[in-house]
Design an enzyme around this catalytic site. Sequence first.
Site, PDB file in Angstrom:
ATOM      1  NE  ARG A   1       5.171   2.903   1.258  1.00 53.06           N
ATOM      2  CZ  ARG A   1       5.365   2.744   0.037  1.00 53.06           C
ATOM      3  NH1 ARG A   1       6.447   2.531  -0.647  1.00 53.06           N
ATOM      4  NH2 ARG A   1       4.406   2.623  -1.152  1.00 53.06           N
TER       5      ARG A   1
ATOM      6  CG  HIS B   1      -0.659  -0.075  -1.064  1.00 54.05           C
ATOM      7  ND1 HIS B   1      -0.152   1.638  -0.705  1.00 54.05           N
ATOM      8  CD2 HIS B   1       0.614  -0.172  -1.898  1.00 54.05           C
ATOM      9  CE1 HIS B   1       0.447   1.928  -1.490  1.00 54.05           C
ATOM     10  NE2 HIS B   1       1.201   0.923  -2.195  1.00 54.05           N
TER      11      HIS B   1
ATOM     12  CD  GLN C   1      -0.641  -0.258  -6.154  1.00 51.29           C
ATOM     13  OE1 GLN C   1       0.592   0.537  -6.073  1.00 51.29           O
ATOM     14  NE2 GLN C   1      -1.251  -0.495  -7.614  1.00 51.29           N
TER      15      GLN C   1
ATOM     16  CG  ASP D   1       2.522  -6.807  -4.253  1.00 55.63           C
ATOM     17  OD1 ASP D   1       3.832  -6.676  -4.886  1.00 55.63           O
ATOM     18  OD2 ASP D   1       2.012  -6.354  -3.230  1.00 55.63           O
TER      19      ASP D   1
ATOM     20  CB  CYS E   1       0.786  -2.663  -6.763  1.00 52.77           C
ATOM     21  SG  CYS E   1       2.025  -3.953  -5.794  1.00 52.77           S
TER      22      CYS E   1
ATOM     23  NE  ARG F   1      -0.695   4.558  -5.469  1.00 56.40           N
ATOM     24  CZ  ARG F   1       0.726   4.052  -5.201  1.00 56.40           C
ATOM     25  NH1 ARG F   1       0.928   3.585  -5.019  1.00 56.40           N
ATOM     26  NH2 ARG F   1      -0.017   4.952  -4.197  1.00 56.40           N
TER      27      ARG F   1
HETATM   28  N1   CP Z   1       3.355   0.372  -5.818  1.00 65.70           N
HETATM   29  C1   CP Z   1       4.203   1.114  -5.149  1.00 65.70           C
HETATM   30  O1   CP Z   1       3.470   1.587  -3.919  1.00 65.70           O
HETATM   31  O2   CP Z   1       4.957   1.445  -4.704  1.00 65.70           O
HETATM   32  P1   CP Z   1       6.645   1.893  -4.108  1.00 65.70           P
HETATM   33  O3   CP Z   1       7.005   1.368  -3.031  1.00 65.70           O
HETATM   34  O4   CP Z   1       7.048   2.527  -5.271  1.00 65.70           O
HETATM   35  O5   CP Z   1       5.989   3.269  -3.938  1.00 65.70           O
HETATM   36  N1  NVA Z   2       3.314  -5.697  -0.920  1.00 65.00           N
HETATM   37  C1  NVA Z   2       4.546  -4.558  -1.392  1.00 65.00           C
HETATM   38  C2  NVA Z   2       4.038  -3.595  -2.051  1.00 65.00           C
HETATM   39  C3  NVA Z   2       4.732  -2.892  -2.198  1.00 65.00           C
HETATM   40  C4  NVA Z   2       3.910  -1.208  -2.804  1.00 65.00           C
HETATM   41  C5  NVA Z   2       5.344  -4.727  -0.325  1.00 65.00           C
HETATM   42  O1  NVA Z   2       4.796  -4.103   0.857  1.00 65.00           O
HETATM   43  O2  NVA Z   2       6.773  -4.393   0.216  1.00 65.00           O
END
Ligand code: CP
Ligand code: NVA
Length: 305
Positions: A101, A128, A131, A223, A263, A291
């Site tokens: 990440r 992502h 997701q 989102d 998400c 997920r």
């Molecule tokens: N939806 C998602 O990726 O959640 P987190 O940021 O909590 O991992």
């Molecule tokens: N678009 C958001 C998604 C979080 C799961 C971010 O990148 O923070």
Amino acid sequence: MKKDLISIKDLAAAEILDIFSLTDKLKKNKAKFSKVLAGKTLALVFQKPSNRTRVSFAVGMFQLGGNSLYLAPDEINLGVRESIADVAKTLSRYVDGIVLRTFEHKNCLELAKEATVPVINGLSDFSHPCQALADLYTVQEKLKKLKGVTLAYVGDGNNVCNSLLFTCAKLGVNMNVGCPKGYAPDALVLKDAKTLAEASGAGINLFNDAFSAVKDADVIYTDVWASMGQEDEAQKRKEAFKDFQVNKNLVKAAKANVLIMHCLPAHRGEEITDDILAGKNAVVFDEAENRMHVQKAILIKLLGR
Ligand code: CP
Ligand code: NVA
């Protein structure tokens, strides 16, 4: 040759459907898969916070008989404490797969290039993929079909939106994006999605108002307006997105049984209201649960022999 999961663009529609069908099996018979990744370890290299991604990968790996190792931002400090290539080469000697990440998407590409074990994108500023796979799996589970379904994405043309565009376009799901001017998804992603959609029969449409986007939609998806790393733009974005909130009025403009997806984490009262998240059409926690199931399928595909 090892296989990574960096962007949905790299997956064929048949591979996505294959992941979904393995997910069905995993959900039906958890015990049958309890040792398939015995002795294997997954490293979770995270440069941003996470609830769902971190926990679902860790628990999923455990349920498959394997082990996981969370490596917090300060520990690995990717590219600062040591180069991405050195991190990739070192971790490849210890673990059987890496979830990253990160902020810049090119970090995922570089880690995948240098690692000799599979690398999974657990969110970058660009995409992502895990997701979006769980999201479309959830749509299929709830609506019993994908082709011809219309998903309306209302809000920021961000990482999640980009991955949904690729996934919908590949699977024949129509996608309407409703976003303010200046916040459209990546132009190249839109172009690619439109090309992919021609092959699958899906329609990809961009609107600058939320009501046009949700008309006749089977799913409304949203989102956060300011993603991780954009916190200093939050105020400006609140103003830009004020007409793009998923609330009672907007939901009324879609089909009566429209599914509400997000998400998560949600900024309640900003991109979506409490009543809609609590309403009977919201499937956000089934989506969050999926997920883990979908990622277990991904882990078996990439880390299993
Ligand atoms: N939806 C998602 O990726 O959640 P987190 O940021 O909590 O991992
Ligand atoms: N678009 C958001 C998604 C979080 C799961 C971010 O990148 O923070």
